[in-house]
Scaffold this active site. Structure first.
Site, PDB file in Angstrom:
ATOM      1  N   CYS A 230      19.226  39.083  11.579  1.00  0.00           N
ATOM      2  CA  CYS A 230      20.630  39.268  11.217  1.00  0.00           C
ATOM      3  C   CYS A 230      21.492  38.157  11.784  1.00  0.00           C
ATOM      4  O   CYS A 230      22.670  38.067  11.489  1.00  0.00           O
ATOM      5  CB  CYS A 230      21.134  40.598  11.756  1.00  0.00           C
ATOM      6  SG  CYS A 230      20.234  41.997  11.106  1.00  0.00           S
TER       7      CYS A 230
ATOM      8  N   CYS B 170      30.643  41.326  15.067  1.00  0.00           N
ATOM      9  CA  CYS B 170      30.211  40.815  16.377  1.00  0.00           C
ATOM     10  C   CYS B 170      30.757  41.689  17.499  1.00  0.00           C
ATOM     11  O   CYS B 170      30.060  41.971  18.475  1.00  0.00           O
ATOM     12  CB  CYS B 170      30.722  39.385  16.593  1.00  0.00           C
ATOM     13  SG  CYS B 170      30.192  38.224  15.355  1.00  0.00           S
TER      14      CYS B 170
END
Lengths: 170, 194
Positions: free
Chosen positions: A62, A132
């Protein structure tokens, strides 16, 4: 794919020419750049240490892997030290760096309430990078969970963590 | 033990791969590879290319459920086994194209300054001017659709075959429903995405 495009475009410190891509190019917020240039608390604790909780989240596939470790004072339940290592974009590095700063000196229960939205706001993350900050929040939770599971079953947990490391990233 | 083969598999794959592009984020804050057993940590040296995605996803995710696993937190899930990649692409492309069309129609019907729908590289961006921006993209290794919302932040939707919809595991939210509620509220006019 999105992250790779982001990294290529915002190739900090690598002097890359960015190809035109779906992601609009925009600068990183100065706080993100600061954490990238002056990362705080980078490092590693001994994960077999019973006072250390290790949160490992994400996957290289990812584009983001974060390892966040906390050192807890058994008597008070306070986090006395924290460190991180992150593979990922500038926003991911900055998010985990901020996470280690914010957990230091706090009680374990308290850090579970740190929200990804707070991290994202602090770093002025653009929409595409909110994930994030979520990963950083997950890393904190995973570290606390790991410490608590070690404390609950000291002998068994230590043997198990030495054998297998599961990466959490759902 | 399966984990013993992991570093060798890694090394073989890395040696086979050409270096595609340098990873600018690999400075002192970069991590040792995740998911390897304790005494066999593989540390990437100078020029490290991203490993093969298929191989890595299968290697890293343990299918064993943890007894301490809560539904609300991060969990280790073997994604590739949940949904074959082709199937995932078919379902997610269909969903994202549907959303694209509906958002475009919606934009024609309402009056919002700087309303803009962008689609490129399988990434759908819905800009609502000062109200915020939505980003919807595929995350193939996880077999998920990722959403970034100015209202509810980031969420990750898995395909639920039972209900034929995309569901966020942690909140049980349905992708279309969430978007309908949020966008309808933000723009002041209901939208139907289903």
């Amino acid at each position: 794919m999105l992250r790779a495009a982001g990294r290529r475009i915002l190739g900090l410190g690598s002097g890359h020419r960015a190809p035109a891509a779906a992601v609009a190019s925009r600068g990183y917020h100065e706080r993100v750049v600061d954490h990238y240039d002056n990362p705080r608390n980078v490092g590693s604790f001994d994960k077999n240490d019973p006072t250390v909780g290790t949160g490992l989240v994400g996957a290289p596939a990812c584009g983001d892997v974060m390892k966040l470790q906390i050192k807890v004072d058994d008597a008070t339940g306070k986090i006395v030290d924290a460190c991180f290592k992150t593979f990922g974009c500038g926003s991911a590095i900055a998010s985990s760096s901020v996470a280690t700063e914010w957990v230091k000196g706090k009680h374990m229960e308290e850090v579970l309430s740190i929200k990804n939205t707070e991290i994202a706001k602090h770093l002025s993350l653009p929409p595409v990078k909110l994930h994030c900050s979520m990963l950083a929040e997950d890393a904190i939770k995973a570290a606390v969970k790991d410490y608590e599971s070690k404390k609950a079953k000291p002998a068994a947990a230590n043997a198990e963590t030495a054998q297998t490391e599961k990466v959490a990233s759902a | 033990m399966a984990s013993r083969f992991v570093p060798r598999l890694f090394l073989r794959r890395l040696r086979m791969r050409r270096r595609t592009q340098p990873i600018s984020s690999l400075h002192e804050a970069s991590a040792e590879s995740a998911g390897v057993s304790g005494d066999r940590i593989f540390s990437p040296s100078g020029s490290w290319s991203p490993p093969d995605f298929q191989c890595v996803s299968r290697v890293f995710f343990s299918a064993r459920p943890s007894s301490l696993d809560e539904g609300k937190g991060p969990a280790a899930i073997d994604y590739p086994s949940l949904l074959p990649e082709e199937e995932f692409h078919r379902l997610s492309d269909e969903t994202i194209h549907d959303l694209l069309e509906k958002f475009e129609e919606y934009g024609d019907a309402i009056q919002i300054d700087d309303y803009e729908v962008d689609f490129g590289n399988h990434v759908l961006t819905l800009k609502l001017g000062s109200l915020g921006t939505y980003v919807i993209n595929k995350q193939t290794p996880n077999r998920q659709i990722w959403l970034s919302s100015p209202v509810s932040g980031p969420s990750r939707f898995d395909w639920d075959a039972m209900s034929n919809t995309w569901v966020y595991r942690r909140t049980k939210a349905n992708l279309f429903q969430l978007l309908e509620e949020e966008v309808g509220q933000l723009c002041g006019q209901p939208i139907s995405l289903r």
